[in-house]
Design an enzyme around this catalytic site. Structure first.
Site, short mmCIF file in Angstrom:
data_model
loop_
_atom_site.label_atom_id
_atom_site.label_comp_id
_atom_site.label_asym_id
_atom_site.label_seq_id
_atom_site.Cartn_x
_atom_site.Cartn_y
_atom_site.Cartn_z
N ARG A 113 -12.77 -33.99 -1.68
CA ARG A 113 -12.06 -32.94 -2.27
C ARG A 113 -12.19 -32.99 -3.83
O ARG A 113 -12.22 -31.88 -4.58
CB ARG A 113 -10.64 -33.07 -2.22
CG ARG A 113 -9.73 -31.72 -1.38
CD ARG A 113 -8.69 -32.28 -1.16
NE ARG A 113 -8.13 -32.26 0.41
CZ ARG A 113 -7.56 -31.27 0.96
NH1 ARG A 113 -7.25 -30.36 0.36
NH2 ARG A 113 -7.44 -31.41 2.29
N ASP A 151 -13.89 -28.80 0.64
CA ASP A 151 -12.33 -28.81 1.19
C ASP A 151 -12.81 -28.77 2.53
O ASP A 151 -13.01 -27.69 3.07
CB ASP A 151 -11.74 -27.67 0.71
CG ASP A 151 -10.20 -28.05 1.31
OD1 ASP A 151 -9.99 -28.51 2.21
OD2 ASP A 151 -9.67 -26.75 0.97
N LYS A 169 -11.43 -45.40 12.10
CA LYS A 169 -10.19 -45.33 12.44
C LYS A 169 -9.01 -44.62 11.56
O LYS A 169 -9.47 -44.61 10.47
CB LYS A 169 -9.72 -46.87 13.15
CG LYS A 169 -9.29 -47.66 11.77
CD LYS A 169 -8.89 -48.97 12.31
CE LYS A 169 -7.36 -49.10 12.55
NZ LYS A 169 -6.62 -49.70 11.37
N ASP A 199 -15.05 -50.14 14.71
CA ASP A 199 -14.19 -51.04 14.58
C ASP A 199 -14.60 -52.11 13.76
O ASP A 199 -15.36 -53.06 14.35
CB ASP A 199 -13.65 -51.67 16.30
CG ASP A 199 -12.65 -52.54 16.12
OD1 ASP A 199 -12.47 -53.45 15.17
OD2 ASP A 199 -11.66 -52.60 16.94
N HIS A 200 -14.39 -52.47 12.62
CA HIS A 200 -14.86 -53.40 11.73
C HIS A 200 -14.84 -54.67 12.24
O HIS A 200 -15.74 -55.46 11.50
CB HIS A 200 -14.65 -53.03 10.29
CG HIS A 200 -13.14 -53.57 9.87
ND1 HIS A 200 -11.85 -53.26 10.18
CD2 HIS A 200 -13.02 -54.75 9.51
CE1 HIS A 200 -11.23 -53.98 9.73
NE2 HIS A 200 -11.60 -55.27 9.27
N LYS A 221 -17.87 -58.20 11.93
CA LYS A 221 -17.71 -59.72 11.29
C LYS A 221 -18.88 -60.45 12.13
O LYS A 221 -18.80 -60.50 13.52
CB LYS A 221 -16.24 -60.07 11.59
CG LYS A 221 -15.39 -59.09 10.89
CD LYS A 221 -13.99 -59.76 10.71
CE LYS A 221 -13.01 -58.91 10.42
NZ LYS A 221 -12.79 -59.08 8.51
N GLU A 244 -1.72 -61.72 8.49
CA GLU A 244 -2.07 -61.28 6.89
C GLU A 244 -0.84 -61.54 6.13
O GLU A 244 0.18 -61.83 6.54
CB GLU A 244 -2.23 -59.66 7.14
CG GLU A 244 -3.55 -59.36 8.06
CD GLU A 244 -3.54 -57.79 7.72
OE1 GLU A 244 -4.65 -57.32 7.04
OE2 GLU A 244 -2.70 -56.90 8.35
N ASP A 250 -1.94 -50.27 14.62
CA ASP A 250 -2.84 -50.56 13.57
C ASP A 250 -3.98 -51.73 13.81
O ASP A 250 -4.95 -51.55 13.27
CB ASP A 250 -2.02 -50.72 12.35
CG ASP A 250 -2.93 -50.95 11.10
OD1 ASP A 250 -3.84 -50.28 10.93
OD2 ASP A 250 -2.51 -51.85 10.32
N HIS A 266 -8.51 -53.91 16.69
CA HIS A 266 -9.23 -55.13 16.55
C HIS A 266 -9.09 -56.45 17.38
O HIS A 266 -9.78 -57.14 18.24
CB HIS A 266 -8.66 -55.56 15.32
CG HIS A 266 -8.95 -54.70 14.16
ND1 HIS A 266 -9.98 -53.68 14.12
CD2 HIS A 266 -8.17 -54.42 12.93
CE1 HIS A 266 -9.76 -52.88 12.98
NE2 HIS A 266 -8.74 -53.22 12.29
N LYS A 317 2.11 -58.56 9.42
CA LYS A 317 2.01 -58.71 7.84
C LYS A 317 2.81 -59.53 7.12
O LYS A 317 4.06 -59.76 7.74
CB LYS A 317 2.31 -57.04 7.21
CG LYS A 317 1.27 -55.91 7.82
CD LYS A 317 0.05 -55.68 6.85
CE LYS A 317 -0.58 -54.44 7.53
NZ LYS A 317 -1.88 -54.71 7.33
C1 BG6 Z 1 -7.48 -52.52 9.25
C2 BG6 Z 1 -5.87 -52.31 9.28
O1 BG6 Z 1 -7.73 -51.95 10.45
O2 BG6 Z 1 -7.59 -53.69 9.22
C3 BG6 Z 1 -5.36 -52.99 7.96
O3 BG6 Z 1 -5.79 -50.69 8.93
C4 BG6 Z 1 -5.53 -54.52 7.95
O4 BG6 Z 1 -3.88 -52.78 8.22
C5 BG6 Z 1 -7.15 -54.48 8.18
O5 BG6 Z 1 -5.16 -54.93 6.91
C6 BG6 Z 1 -7.53 -56.06 8.19
O6 BG6 Z 1 -8.83 -56.25 8.21
P1 BG6 Z 1 -9.45 -57.47 7.67
O7 BG6 Z 1 -11.24 -57.56 7.91
O8 BG6 Z 1 -9.26 -57.76 6.59
O9 BG6 Z 1 -8.94 -58.75 8.61
#
Ligand code: BG6
Length: 485
Positions: free
Chosen positions: A47, A88, A148, A177-178, A182, A216, A235, A240, A334
């Protein structure tokens, strides 16, 4: 694998947090190592009313902040790949101009391909797809990558999936899904299926239970509205943690190929037994100290009371032959004492101890797979304590430990998004999540949320810097199991 390499990458949400922290740094690092197609042009859109030069400036600042200097290569070359188009996405108007910008960015002169990365609020996914369709940006040589959150439950996720499916076939949809990017997560497949040692014992005959922890230290990190609508279950567990569970529990795929791997993962996800409220724990952090620093409580950060869980622990069951009676204890939160992601595979005791009654101290073996921050694999074995044994044999647990960074010291450690962006550009879906997986994940998550609702479950409080509410300890202690710490 679809058979074209993209020569243009279109980033929606290009000025956002993910883009600045992960996407632009990953792309620049790939470029520095000569891994991006030479002709790849990157078009950012968002935007913000900025021009190409201002976008490049923003990108330069992001790289300086989030990418170590020795991985930046020639930043000027990378920045040259970037251009920007203001848009937009909620209205159709700007999409023709965007299409023009994308066409102008094509440098090769040959028929290229376009990879689109959507890193925006999911509410914009529908209008964005409609805009792309209107502007002719959904053809055969276009891939769509989605970040996501893909919905908040099965129904909303299906809505998003339907909207995307109206414009793209599944072979051209890449759901991120990151965690799958890894290195150590991918290494789970190598550990299990490139070694003969584990597979014969990887079942309920020999494995007593599995623990998966994603802890975390961070709190809300400014993502107030998003997080309070999501909570730890949606989340972290929905995506994950269930992907980690699927990789641990899946049957051997016939090959390392997108269909074979994802077919096996989805079977596990579908075999998850709906969890009962009594097999789950939820928590919300209060003020405390994490790594020696005082931190406020969730309600203080949020500015109001809330019933959102920032911690959850679940005793999960995979209802199939291999895993009959083997609990999978999951826990994430967290503001826990340390940042750690790990998988513990606890084996059973030997069937008969020849050391019985000698006080030798025999303990069952365990395999600890460290995903982050330590990337290591530790197999705990029993060994005889050296000595003359005049009072009987004494045994002690000793670690057989492999540190991945040491074993592969010459190899570059990479950001998870480097691998995923490269696979997106090349068209390899193996490390992306298929629609049936996402939906099986949501189905299980929805069953837990329904249980919480039916039983009026609200999160118990825990002090920041501790391992969650005491109920999380009770959850495993009831079974005679202690969380690995
Ligand atoms: C994200 C979540 O998908 O993954 C976050 O939305 C979280 O809340 C994060 O902190 C954790 O990723 P990583 O790679 O730091 O373990």
């Amino acid at each position: 694998m679809s058979d074209f390499a993209a020569d243009r990458l279109l980033l929606f949400g290009a000025t956002g947090d993910l883009s600045r922290r992960k996407l632009l740094p990953s792309l620049c690092a790939l470029d520095a190592d000569g891994l991006l197609p030479e002709n790849l042009a990157i078009i950012g859109t968002a935007r913000s009313e900025i021009n190409d030069a201002e976008f490049r400036n923003m990108a330069r600042e992001a790289l300086e902040e989030f990418l170590p200097a020795d991985r930046r290569g020639s930043m000027a070359t990378f920045l040259n790949r970037l251009s920007y188009q203001q848009l937009d996405a909620s209205t159709i108007e700007g999409f023709d101009a965007l299409a023009q910008k994308v066409a102008d960015a094509g440098r090769s002169g040959e028929e290229g391909g376009l990879a689109i990365f959507l890193s925006t609020a999911p509410s914009l996914f529908g209008p964005t797809i409609a805009g792309l369709q209107h502007a002719g940006l959904t053809g055969d040589r276009v891939r769509m990558c989605l970040e996501k959150p893909l919905g908040t439950d099965l129904a909303t996720s299906a809505e998003i999936n339907d909207a995307v499916a109206a414009a793209f076939p599944e072979e051209r949809i890449f759901r991120i899904d990151h965690y799958l990017g890894k290195e150590t997560v991918q290494n789970l497949l190598a550990l299990r299926f490139a070694n003969i040692l584990f597979e014969p014992i990887w079942n309920s005959n020999v494995i007593e239970h599995v623990q998966i922890t994603v802890a975390e230290t961070v709190g809300l990190e400014g993502r107030v509205a998003f997080y309070d609508d999501a909570g730890a279950l949606r989340d972290m567990v929905q995506n994950h943690m269930l992907q980690l569970l699927a990789l641990v529990a899946m049957e051997p795929p016939t090959s390392f190929d997108a269909t074979a791997v994802r077919d096996e993962k989805v079977k596990v996800l579908r075999a998850l037994r709906p969890a009962k409220a009594a097999e789950t724990v939820t928590g919300q952090y209060r003020a405390g100290a994490v790594e020696g620093k005082a931190v406020p409580g969730y309600d203080e950060e949020l500015g109001k009371p809330s019933d959102t869980e920032t911690f959850t622990a679940i005793k999960a069951h995979v209802d199939n032959w291999r895993w009959k009676g083997v609990p999978f204890y999951l826990r994430t939160g967290k503001r826990l004492p340390k940042r750690v992601t790990e998988i513990l595979v606890q084996f059973r005791c030997v069937p008969h101890s020849i050391f019985e009654g000698t006080g030798a101290g025999l303990r069952p073996n365990k395999l600890l797979i460290g995903i982050q921050p330590e990337e290591d694999i530790t197999l705990s074995l029993m060994a005889k304590v050296p000595g003359l044994d005049q009072d009987g044999v004494r045994l002690r647990e000793v670690p057989l430990k492999i540190s991945m960074p040491d074993a592969f010291a010459e190899r570059q450690r990479r950001i998870a998004y480097e691998r995923l962006l490269l696979d997106l550009i090349k068209g390899d879906q193996t490390l992306f999540v298929r629609r049936d997986e996402v939906e099986a994940q949501w189905q299980w998550i929805d069953s837990i949320r329904a249980e919480w609702e039916a039983n009026g479950v609200t999160p118990k409080t825990y002090t920041s810097g501790t391992w969650g509410p005491s109920a999380a300890i009770a959850l495993t202690e009831r079974d005679g199991v202690t969380w690995h710490e």
